[in-house]
Every structure is written in structure tokens, then in C-alpha cells.
Design an enzyme around this catalytic site. Structure first.
Site, PDB file in Angstrom:
ATOM      1  N   LYS A 136      23.354  32.973  64.390  1.00 42.97           N
ATOM      2  CA  LYS A 136      24.405  33.967  64.530  1.00 42.97           C
ATOM      3  C   LYS A 136      24.385  34.862  63.305  1.00 42.97           C
ATOM      4  CE  LYS A 136      27.578  35.283  67.275  1.00 42.97           C
ATOM      5  NZ  LYS A 136      27.402  35.327  68.737  1.00 42.97           N
ATOM      6  N   GLY A 248      40.203  40.004  85.277  1.00 40.82           N
ATOM      7  CA  GLY A 248      39.347  41.029  84.657  1.00 40.82           C
ATOM      8  C   GLY A 248      38.321  41.545  85.650  1.00 40.82           C
ATOM      9  N   GLY A 250      35.957  43.981  85.017  1.00 35.30           N
ATOM     10  CA  GLY A 250      35.108  44.839  84.191  1.00 35.30           C
ATOM     11  C   GLY A 250      33.651  44.705  84.570  1.00 35.30           C
ATOM     12  N   ASN A 251      32.788  44.772  83.556  1.00 38.72           N
ATOM     13  CA  ASN A 251      31.339  44.737  83.785  1.00 38.72           C
ATOM     14  C   ASN A 251      30.882  43.535  84.596  1.00 38.72           C
ATOM     15  OD1 ASN A 251      30.521  47.082  82.483  1.00 38.72           O
ATOM     16  ND2 ASN A 251      30.796  46.094  80.491  1.00 38.72           N
ATOM     17  N   VAL A 252      31.467  42.355  84.302  1.00 42.02           N
ATOM     18  CA  VAL A 252      31.072  41.148  85.031  1.00 42.02           C
ATOM     19  C   VAL A 252      31.998  40.912  86.217  1.00 42.02           C
ATOM     20  CG1 VAL A 252      30.589  38.688  84.857  1.00 42.02           C
ATOM     21  CG2 VAL A 252      30.254  40.129  82.862  1.00 42.02           C
TER      22      VAL A 252
HETATM   23  P1  NAD Z   1      34.562  44.186  80.090  1.00 45.23           P
HETATM   24  O1  NAD Z   1      35.270  44.661  78.889  1.00 45.23           O
HETATM   25  O2  NAD Z   1      33.671  45.097  80.838  1.00 45.23           O
HETATM   26  O3  NAD Z   1      35.625  43.653  81.148  1.00 45.23           O
HETATM   27  C1  NAD Z   1      36.792  42.993  80.837  1.00 45.23           C
HETATM   28  C2  NAD Z   1      37.875  43.470  81.804  1.00 45.23           C
HETATM   29  O4  NAD Z   1      39.017  42.656  81.663  1.00 45.23           O
HETATM   30  C3  NAD Z   1      38.324  44.888  81.526  1.00 45.23           C
HETATM   31  O5  NAD Z   1      38.377  45.597  82.743  1.00 45.23           O
HETATM   32  C4  NAD Z   1      39.730  44.713  80.921  1.00 45.23           C
HETATM   33  O6  NAD Z   1      40.595  45.795  81.257  1.00 45.23           O
HETATM   34  C5  NAD Z   1      40.190  43.453  81.576  1.00 45.23           C
HETATM   35  N1  NAD Z   1      41.182  42.704  80.814  1.00 45.23           N
HETATM   36  C6  NAD Z   1      41.291  42.556  79.471  1.00 45.23           C
HETATM   37  N2  NAD Z   1      42.306  41.744  79.171  1.00 45.23           N
HETATM   38  C7  NAD Z   1      42.824  41.335  80.351  1.00 45.23           C
HETATM   39  C8  NAD Z   1      43.877  40.468  80.719  1.00 45.23           C
HETATM   40  N3  NAD Z   1      44.579  39.827  79.784  1.00 45.23           N
HETATM   41  N4  NAD Z   1      44.136  40.271  82.023  1.00 45.23           N
HETATM   42  C9  NAD Z   1      43.418  40.888  82.959  1.00 45.23           C
HETATM   43  N5  NAD Z   1      42.407  41.742  82.674  1.00 45.23           N
HETATM   44  C10 NAD Z   1      42.112  41.940  81.395  1.00 45.23           C
HETATM   45  O7  NAD Z   1      33.810  42.854  79.650  1.00 45.23           O
HETATM   46  P2  NAD Z   1      32.651  42.117  80.430  1.00 45.23           P
HETATM   47  O8  NAD Z   1      31.346  42.573  79.935  1.00 45.23           O
HETATM   48  O9  NAD Z   1      32.930  42.142  81.882  1.00 45.23           O
HETATM   49  O10 NAD Z   1      32.839  40.636  79.889  1.00 45.23           O
HETATM   50  C11 NAD Z   1      33.958  39.857  80.242  1.00 45.23           C
HETATM   51  C12 NAD Z   1      33.901  38.526  79.522  1.00 45.23           C
HETATM   52  O11 NAD Z   1      32.679  37.870  79.833  1.00 45.23           O
HETATM   53  C13 NAD Z   1      33.926  38.611  78.005  1.00 45.23           C
HETATM   54  O12 NAD Z   1      34.595  37.493  77.473  1.00 45.23           O
HETATM   55  C14 NAD Z   1      32.467  38.568  77.622  1.00 45.23           C
HETATM   56  O13 NAD Z   1      32.296  38.093  76.304  1.00 45.23           O
HETATM   57  C15 NAD Z   1      31.943  37.583  78.646  1.00 45.23           C
HETATM   58  N6  NAD Z   1      30.498  37.688  78.907  1.00 45.23           N
HETATM   59  C16 NAD Z   1      29.944  38.839  79.382  1.00 45.23           C
HETATM   60  C17 NAD Z   1      28.587  38.914  79.643  1.00 45.23           C
HETATM   61  C18 NAD Z   1      27.954  40.148  80.204  1.00 45.23           C
HETATM   62  O14 NAD Z   1      26.822  40.066  80.663  1.00 45.23           O
HETATM   63  N7  NAD Z   1      28.623  41.281  80.188  1.00 45.23           N
HETATM   64  C19 NAD Z   1      27.772  37.794  79.395  1.00 45.23           C
HETATM   65  C20 NAD Z   1      28.356  36.632  78.902  1.00 45.23           C
HETATM   66  C21 NAD Z   1      29.708  36.591  78.673  1.00 45.23           C
END
Ligand code: NAD
Length: 970
Positions: A136, A248, A250-252
Site C-alpha cells: 500500500k 448506492g 454509482g459506478n458499480v
Molecule cells: P461511486 O462513487 O461511483 O458510487 C457510489 C454511489 O453511492 C454514488 O452514486 C453515491 O451518490 C452513492 N452514495 C454515497 N453515499 C451513500 C449513502 N450513504 N447511501 C446511498 N448512496 C450513497 O463508487 P463506485 O466506484 O461505484 O464504488 C462503490 C464502492 O465499491 C466503494 O466503496 C468502492 O471503494 C468499492 N469498490 C469499487 C470498485 C470499482 O471497480 N469501482 C472495485 C472495488 C471496490
């Protein structure tokens, strides 16, 4: 650690808790430090600078410190923060993990976070099957911005670029032991800046040939994990009609919602951003999109998928959940480790976050090998069987799923990288030796006469080619090595003792060594590795899978025996599953059956439903909730069944007479007493097993012979039957105390029943290899600061793949050489303890340092170019002293006291090193080179059975030196 030491360390560690990041920066500036490290190995913390002592103490006392290999610090002029890189474990590969840019109140917070996250990366990478270690990077947010978000604004663009360029140089200076990636507070643009400064950056933008955004793959991995968990819970993976709450979008979250929608799941969506909520309502009219996203914990869902942020499963939210399954992408979902048990207590199945969200790292970790989308898809599919494996493991052991994942990950992390081996550790060594911490760019490489990695394999090959291991003298044997697991330190003691014995007999001895086919343990390991239930494949396919694993482990065992310098004749290698030995087993069976010793009978014992076979009482362990199978930990049933027995009552009396008459002897009286007691009450032995893997049981096609029968057959085959009608007993056998009753006694009896002589005439019992582990004695450590909460207790554990505490001999050989490893084992032998051989870190250090001193002393004494000097009294005195120690060692071999021989060797090295130092101080005090030339053959004669490589190498150097001198004189 004495109480005084502990207090000093606790005080120093407390100081670190009060340091701010600026304090650390000032400390580094004051001491003029640009690069610094704290390294750890074999119980030893090594600091690049004394000024770092409080940080060293903090690590040692920290609850988050998990034997991290190294932590690096960097400082660059004009940059208002410090740089850190954490390297937790490089056995599976070089350390890889994201770079975090985040504000930290104190140095202690920064260090704790780094330690925890880098260990997390080791586990995530290992469980995903990636050949990466765990690391890390952390850059504490510079004081110019208040939040990481603010630091992204354009006014900081120039400062940000300079910051990442400097960090990129820091990563470059580490020679690749740490590979960086994106994480909280950093993005693809930053990775591009880093890439401009080094070649150790991953998660690169697609337009630079990187892997790009992994989110859709992450969502697919989460979906597959959810399906696997549903199968585990409900017997079907169909999520149609299942109520899933996604937090959430978002991206995932958004692609996960889409996949679930397509499968017909009933969706409940909690999203913080109003515009995304609107979008979700428009796209999924059937879904319930919550007005208040905080109510997601209370909704009537069957599955909860957190995909927003960390710390969502805690003492407040867990009691509110109605879902029976939690499976989502968010990182660090548990508020604290104990929350895993909170979930378990409520009957909620939790799929550990790092198991199902691994696709982020999986997507980019291997982008150095080029990019193929299908790789990522295949890797996402692996999430399914891995999830099943973790959930089943947790159920079988009745532990939380988080703990099951950690245990399985730790086992995988202990596996060495198949190609680059222990390169990570060697890079660390190189950074130390080349003066990285002095900040010089000029790298030094010290000259060493003997470099284990370069010289040992060649010396071993030469000996093999010269036929040194296929002696025709008396046979010395080691107990069979189990192929249930890859080789580990716990397995190599018997063969090493056999090798020392053979070498001390002048290499004329015939070495006898072979395999245990692994029996139920191998069968169980194969079942565990199958992504589906064992009943879904046929018996023939399953046996084939067992054969594959057996063959793979056999190859690894032979290879590593060779690396450890343990000689054997590959033509005489014994394997119960080979065609030749299978035939011997069958012949032996008929021979015993024809003489009326084999008959059916009733067996009142145990049965393990998981392993599907009868168990002897010794294969059953007591636990808090009843009796369990020693292998798979499942509860066992008592059972009466029809089995096949071998009756060796007459031979038991014959063997008793042979022991009492002295024809069969033991190295210690306790073993002799135990065997006599066993023979007194010997009952017919059950030799049938209802397993799928093993030698055929003639006449009962669905069953196999007990592994003990196969192994006894191995002993008679090793002695020479049936080639010879009545072979000589083997001279000496070395055996772990737990194998005495299970292997030596049956082998002796079966040999007596078959050809009227015992298989072995002298039996040397040694203890099982154990290692020392640290355990916390404190019951409520979470209530205290690190430096106050850890009172360590030393516990001894047997080395076993199941406990995840195994070390492969190869990993140590690659780093320190076989001689150090051999000496470590031998120094650990204790004269009167036949139950345990404790491999302690202090002995490991002693052995390594001794070999390093021997190398350094002889290299300096034999260095070419020194003018010949008169012999002095000190020279003769040294040769006499070392000669006497050598004589003691030679006498110790005949008594099988290899521990004494090893101690004399270390003493001889001490004498030599002191002499070499005195010559360095005052070259006229002795002849130096001539003395070394006289000394090497003396040492080789006495000590090369212990450590053959380095002494063989120096013998060759001496021969060369004499030749050169002869030429000079001629
Ligand atoms: P992102 O920021 O695109 O999506 C997060 C979403 O959650 C956003 O739309 C945000 O508005 C919403 N949000 C935030 N707080 C909230 C709450 N309290 N209640 C409801 N909605 C809420 O992030 P992401 O890339 O989708 O990742 C989401 C999680 O998954 C993170 O913890 C990230 O570390 C983890 N993760 C992501 C990936 C990846 O490939 N993107 C891989 C491993 C882990």
C-alpha cells in the site's frame, strides 16, 4: 522481551501516537534523511536510522503489525509532506496495492492504516489467485488543502503534479518491490503522472494501454458471488423474485442493478444523489427507489448489497437488517472485525468484501501482460467457486465467513510465486546492501565468494551426476513424505537427518525415501478445490484429479529436497501409487491373505460423512461440541460396519523378542517402551477404507486399502522384497514420533510376516516440527491503545497447511541458501525431546549469521593477491582448535547427535571469524591464506554432512589456490 525492554518500547511507541505528520517531516529533515526503512524478518526489526526507533517500537507493539516485510519513508525537498510505501508480504509476488492520498491526524493513524491496508491487499490478491503480494502507498494530504476533494481543484493542479512526480521517483527508487495503483484520493490522471517517473505503476488509463475502468466487471463479480451464496443458502442460484436492496447506484451499483433486473430480482434502491434516484425511477419502474436513502437498512429485503461506502455494517445497522445475505462491492464494510461475528450471530451470511469486489484490482493487476477482456471475464467467474469455498469452510469450521476468507487467503499467500520465487525479499536485501537509505544513486554490490542461489544448484547437480547419492552400502531411510500438501518445513526433518547420516557414513550409504500418497487428506484437499460437489463427477474423474495433485506435489517435493541438498537416487524413489509399487502392494496383500492373516470382521468405530470413510480413534479429535474428523473437522458418527482386518499377533511376539534381544534397537528408551506396550495389546488392524483414493483393495472394488498398509508395503519394497526373498533389514530409519505406531510398527510386523525379518534394525525417533507463534493474552484488547494492549504469549503450533502456517523450504533456500536452512533444523534439535522440534526465529538467525560469517571469513582469508606470510603460533592454534571441534562432531554422528555436531560447527565458525578479524587488524599476526588453505579440508571432513554446499565450494577454491601456487612455483 524483558519487562524493562517492554516498557521502553511502550514509551517510544506512545511518542509516535503524539507525532503529527509535520513532526515526522521535521524529524526526517533534522536528521537529513531522504530515504528510510523499517524492515522485519525472523523476529528482528531492522532500522535504516536510529532516529526511527520509536516507529520500530510502534510496529512491534501494534495490533496491526502482521510481520510486514518493510515500510519505506521518503522525503523530497520542496514537498510539504512525507511519502510512505508499505510492503506486507512478497511470497506470492511483488507487493501491489493502491496509493491513497488522505488527511491524517497523527503518524500513528497513518501507520496503522498502512499496515492494515497492505495486509488486506495480500489477502485480496492471494484469494483472487493473483501472483502479487500485498502493499500500500500512502501520501498524507499536504497542509495546503483541507480535504482530498479540495486538493483535486485546479488551483492545486501544479502542486499536485509535482507531488505525484516526486512520489513516482520514490516508487522508482524501490526497484519494483512495490507496485502502485489507484485508490482513495487518487485517480487515473495521477497514475499517468506516476507512470512518467517509474515502470511500477498499474491501473493505467485505457489510452495509455492500460485496463481502464473496472466497475462493470466488479459488478459482475458481485453478482456471481451473490448467486453462489444463494446456492449455498437455498440450494438454487436463481435470484428471480428475490428482494435485493442495493445501496448506492454509482459506478458499480448501477450495472449491478441492471444485471439483477435482467434476472428478475425485486429491487430496492437507496441512493444519496437525487438525480441518480430520478434516473433509476425512470429506468426501473418496478423497482422501489427510496426517498430517504438511510432507510435502506430497515427495508424488507432478502439480500443487502452495499455499493456506496465503507463502515456500513456496525453495531447500529446490523440489528436493523432483515436481509439474510450481505454481498456488495463497498470496501471495508465492517465497522470493526467483531462485526463479522455480530452478523453470524444474527444468522446473516456475509460475503467478505474483498472476496466479491476483487475485480477492481484483478482488472489492472496483470495489465503488464497486455489486455484481454476475456481474462477479466474468466477472473470474474472465479468469484463464484471461491465464494462457495469460503462459505463452506466457514460452515465446516463454525467460524465467521470473514475469518474463513482470511484463513484461506493466508494459506494462499504463503505460496511462493512460481517464477520469480522470493524476488521481493531479495530486492529488499539489495536495497539494504546497496545503500538505498543513504540516498545514494550509486548501487554497490559486495563481492561474495559463495552465493547460495548461484552455487548450490550447480554443486547439487554435479553430485547427482557423479552418482554420489546412489551408494550401495547400508540402507538408511526416512519416513515417507505426504503428498497431501506441497512441501513444507514440517516435512523435511526426517529426510534431512537421513541425509546427514548418509553423508557422515562417507556417502556409501543407500538412501531410501519415498512418498505417502496422502490418503484422506489429499482426497479432502481435492474435494475442497472443486468448484462443484464431488458427487457431480464420477469416481474415475475424481481419482484422476487426485492423481494430478499427487503428481504435482511429488514433483515439488523432489525438487525441493534437491534444493535443500538432500540426496536420493531418483531411480529408487518410492511411490505407492506408481505401477511398480501398486503391484508390490497387491502381491503383499495376497501373500498375507494366503497365509490366513487377512479376514473380514466387524468394526465398531467412527465414520466421517464428509470424508465418507471409517476413521480410527487416532483420526478423531475431541472438540467443545463433540467428536470431529481430524481432517475436515466435520462431526463424526459412531458406526459398526463390516471391514477387512490384518492379524499380526504372532509377529507382535516375534518383534517383542527381537527388541528384547537387541536385534531391533531404538535411539531412545521412551520409543522402545511405547513400541513394546503397543505390541503387548496389539489387536487385528483394520485395513479397509471406503475412500476413492488409494491402492486397490483386492476383492472389494469400491474400496481401497488403508494408507498404512500401502506405506508398510513401501518399507518392505525399500528393503528389497520381492526382488530378494529375505532382504537385510535397513540399518537406520528416521521417523517423526507420530509415525512410530502408524508406520514403523506395521512395517516391521508385515516384513516379519512376509519374509521373517524386520524392515529396520535401528529406529531414531525425532519430534514433529513446530513453530512459535504469538498470541494475544488480553481478552479486551480493543479497549486499549496498541502499546498497552499486547501482552504476547508464546504458543507452539504444528506446521500444517490447514493452519496456514507453512513455509516452503524453497522459499528459504532461495533467500539464504540450503546450508543455512539445514543448520537451522539441526540447531533446533533438542536432545531429550522426541515430541517437538521447535523451529525458532532465533535459531534461524543464528544459522544464517553463522553461514554468512563463514563465507565472509573464508572469502577474505582466501582473497587472491595477498603475499605469502610466515606461519605464526595463532595459525597452528586455530587449526588445532577447529580440528578438535571437528573430532567431537565426528563422534557425535555415530551417536546420531546431529545437534551436537551443529553446535560444534557454529563454535568452529566463531573461532575462524575471530581469527579472520585479527588478521584484518594485524596482517602479521598469522599467515591468513595458508592457514585457510589448511583449514578448509579439516572443516569439510567434519562438517560437510551438515552443510555440504559452502564447504564443497571452498574446497574447490582451495584446490584452485593450490594449483595456482604450484604453477607460480613451477
Ligand atoms: P461511486 O462513487 O461511483 O458510487 C457510489 C454511489 O453511492 C454514488 O452514486 C453515491 O451518490 C452513492 N452514495 C454515497 N453515499 C451513500 C449513502 N450513504 N447511501 C446511498 N448512496 C450513497 O463508487 P463506485 O466506484 O461505484 O464504488 C462503490 C464502492 O465499491 C466503494 O466503496 C468502492 O471503494 C468499492 N469498490 C469499487 C470498485 C470499482 O471497480 N469501482 C472495485 C472495488 C471496490
Amino acid at each position: 522481551m524483558s519487562p524493562g525492554d517492554h516498557e521502553t518500547r511502550a514509551r517510544a511507541a506512545k511518542d509516535v501516537r503524539s507525532w503529527s505528520i509535520a513532526d515526522l517531516g521535521s524529524l526526517l529533515d533534522r536528521e537529513n534523511i531522504r530515504h528510510a526503512y523499517v524492515m522485519y524478518e525472523n523476529g528482528e526489526v531492522r532500522l535504516s536510522h536510529k532516529a526511527l526507533a520509536p516507529i520500530g517500537a510502534f510496529f512491534e507493539l501494534s495490533h496491526d503489525f502482521a510481520k510486514h516485510e518493510a515500510v519505506f519513508f521518503g522525503r523530497e525537498e520542496g514537498i510539504e509532506t512525507v511519502f510512505t510505501a508499505f510492503v506486507h508480504d512478497t511470497r506470492r509476488g511483488l507487493a501491489q496495492g493502491g496509493l491513497r492520498l488522505w488527511p491524517y491526524e497523527s503518524v500513528a493513524d497513518l501507520l496503522s492504516d498502512g499496515l492494515r491496508l497492505s495486509q488486506g491487499m495480500t489477502r485480496k490478491n492471494a484469494l483472487a489467485g493473483l501472483h502479487w503480494g500485498g502493499g500500500k502507498g500512502i501520501i498524507p494530504l499536504p497542509p495546503s488543502a483541507r480535504t482530498a476533494e479540495e486538493y483535486k481543484q485546479s488551483e492545486f493542479a501544479e502542486e499536485r503534479r509535482r507531488l505525484f512526480e516526486a512520489y513516482g521517483r520514490f516508487v522508482a527508487s524501490l526497484d519494483g518491490v512495490y507496485y502502485t495503483a489507484e485508490d482513495m484520493g487518487t485517480g487515473t490522471a495521477d497514475m499517468n503522472v506516476l507512470l512518467g517517473q517509474n515502470r511500477f505503476t498499474t491501473c493505467i488509463a485505457a489510452d495509455r494501454g492500460g485496463s481502464g475502468n473496472p466497475s462493470a466487471h466488479t459488478a459482475w463479480g458481485v453478482l456471481r458471488a451473490m448467486q453462489a451464496a444463494w446456492l449455498h443458502m437455498r440450494g438454487t442460484e436463481d435470484l428471480g423474485g428475490v428482494r435485493v436492496a442495493v445501496q448506492g447506484a454509482g459506478n458499480v451499483g448501477a450495472p449491478l442493478i441492471e444485471y439483477l433486473h435482467r434476472l428478475g430480482a425485486k429491487l430496492i434502491i437507496g441512493e444519496f444523489a437525487p438525480n441518480i434516484r430520478e434516473d433509476m425511477r425512470a429506468r426501473y419502474p418496478d423497482a422501489e427507489v427510496l426517498e430517504d436513502h438511510n432507510t435502506i437498512f430497515d427495508v424488507d429485503a432478502q439480500v443487502f448489497a452495499p455499493c456506496a461506502r465503507g463502515n456500513v455494517l456496525n453495531a447500529d445497522t446490523i440489528p436493523r437488517l432483515k436481509a439474510k445475505l450481505v454481498c456488495g462491492a463497498a470496501n471495508n464494510q465492517l465497522g470493526e472485525p467483531h462485526d463479522a461475528e455480530r452478523l453470524q450471530e444474527r444468522g446473516i451470511v456475509y460475503v467478505p468484501d474483498y472476496l466479491c469486489n476483487r475485480m477492481g484490482i484483478t482488472n489492472c493487476a496483470d495489465e503488464w501482460a497486455g489486455y484481454l477482456e476475456e481474462d477479466v471475464q474468466l477472473a470474474a467467474e472465479r468469484v463464484y467457486p471461491d465464494t462457495l469455498r469460503v462459505l463452506r469452510h466457514a460452515r465446516a469450521l463454525r467460524i465467521s465467513t470473514a475469518e474463513a476468507a482470511d484463513r484461506l487467503a493466508d494459506i494462499a499467500a504463503a505460496e511462493l510465486h512460481p517464477v520469480i520465487g522470493h524476488r521481493g525479499r531479495r530486492i529488499l536485501d539489495h536495497l539494504v546492501r546497496s545503500g538505498w537509505s543513504a540516498g545514494t544513486t550509486q548501487k554497490r554490490t559486495p563481492r561474495l565468494a559463495f552465493v547460495p542461489a548461484a552455487h548450490e544448484p550447480r554443486i547439487h547437480r554435479q553430485a547427482e551426476r557423479a552418482g554420489a547419492f546412489s551408494g550401495n552400502g547400508p540402507a538408511v531411510a526416512a519416513m515417507p513424505l505426504s503428498t497431501a500438501a506441497r512441501p513444507h518445513l514440517g516435512m523435511f526433518l526426517s529426510p534431512l537427518l537421513m541425509d546427514v547420516e548418509a553423508r557422515s557414513r562417507g556417502n556409501a550409504a543407500r538412501r531410501v525415501i519415498g512418498l505417502d500418497h496422502g490418503g484422506a487428506a489429499l482426497q479432502y484437499a481435492v474435494r475442497e478445490s472443486l468448484p462443484y460437489d464431488v458427487n457431480e463427477i464420477t469416481r474415475a474423474d475424481f481419482v484422476l484429479a487426485c492423481h494430478d495433485r499427487h503428481a504435482a506435489h511429488d514433483a515439488a517435493i523432489r525438487h525441493q529436497l534437491g534444493q535443500t541438498g538432500i540426496g536420493f537416487d531418483p531411480k529408487a524413489w518410492l511411490d505407492p501409487m506408481s505401477a511398480e509399487t501398486s503391484e508390490v502392494v497387491a502381491r503383499l496383500y495376497y501373500r498375507l491373505a494366503d497365509s490366513g492373516r487377512i479376514r473380514p470382521g466387524e468394526y465398531g468405530g467412527y465414520r466421517c460423512p464428509e470424508c465418507a470413510t471409517v476413521l480410527a480413534a487416532s483420526e478423531v479429535v475431541d472438540s467443545d461440541d463433540g467428536e470431529r474428523c481430524e481432517r475436515c473437522q466435520s462431526p463424526v458418527e459412531q458406526q459398526i460396519s463390516e471391514q477387512v482386518f490384518l492379524d499380526l499377533g504372532r509377529e507382535a511376539r516375534e518383534l517383542t523378542a527381537a527388541i528384547e534381544g537387541g536385534a531391533v534397537s531404538f535411539g531412545d528408551t521412551k520409543a522402545r517402551k511405547d513400541v513394546l506396550a503397543q505390541l503387548r495389546d496389539l489387536k487385528p488392524i483394520c485395513i479397509s477404507r471406503q475412500s476413492w483414493w488409494g491402492n486397490e483393495l483386492p476383492g472389494r472394488p469400491d474400496e481401497v486399502l488403508s494408507p498404512w498398509f500401502s506405506l508398510a508395503a513401501l518399507a518392505v519394497e525399500a528393503a528389497g522384497w520381492p526382488r530378494e526373498a529375505a532382504p537385510e533389514p535397513m540399518a537406520t530409519v528416521f521417523v517423526d514420533s507420530s509415525f512410530l505406531a502408524r508406520w514403523v510398527v506395521p512395517s516391521q510386523l508385515i516384513a516379519l510376516a512376509t519374509y521373517g525379518r524386520p524392515a529396520f534394525s535401528h529406529i531414531e525417533v525425532h519430534g514433529a516440527v513446530q513453530i512459535v507463534e504469538r498470541d494475544n493474552e488480553d481478552e479486551h484488547p480493543e479497549e486499549r491503545f496498541d502499546e498497552d494492549r499486547y501482552q504476547y504469549r508464546t504458543v507452539l503450533r504444528k506446521m500444517s497447511p490447514r493452519l496456514g502456517n507453512v513455509v516452503e523450504p524453497a522459499s528459504l533456500v532461495q533467500r539464504f541458501g540450503a546450508d543455512s536452512l539445514r543448520l537451522w533444523y539441526l540447531l533446533s534439535l533438542r536432545a531429550n525431546d522426541r515430541t517437538a522440534v521447535v523451529l525458532t526465529e532465533s535459531h534461524a538467525r543464528e544459522a544464517r549469521h553463522a553461514i554468512a560469517r563463514l563465507n565472509a571469513s573464508l572469502s577474505s582469508l582466501l582473497a587472491p593477491g595477498t603475499a605469502p606470510r610466515e606461519t605464526q603460533p595463532a595459525d597452528d592454534a586455530l587449526i588445532a582448535k577447529i580440528g578438535a571441534l571437528g573430532d567431537e562432531a565426528l563422534a557425535a554422528y555415530t551417536r546420531h547427535r546431529f545437534d551436537i555436531a551443529a553446535k560444534r560447527f557454529v563454535e568452529a565458525i566463531d573461532q575462524l571469524a575471530a581469527y579472520a578479524r585479527s588478521i584484518e587488524r594485524d596482517p602479521a599476526s598469522g599467515s591468513g591464506r595458508d592457514t585457510a588453505v589448511r583449514l578448509v579440508p579439516v572443516m569439510a571432513r567434519a562438517f560437510s554432512p551438515l552443510c555440504p554446499f559452502i564447504l564443497t565450494r571452498f574446497e574447490a577454491e582451495v584446490v584452485q589456490a593450490l594449483r595456482d601456487r604450484g604453477r607460480g612455483e613451477g
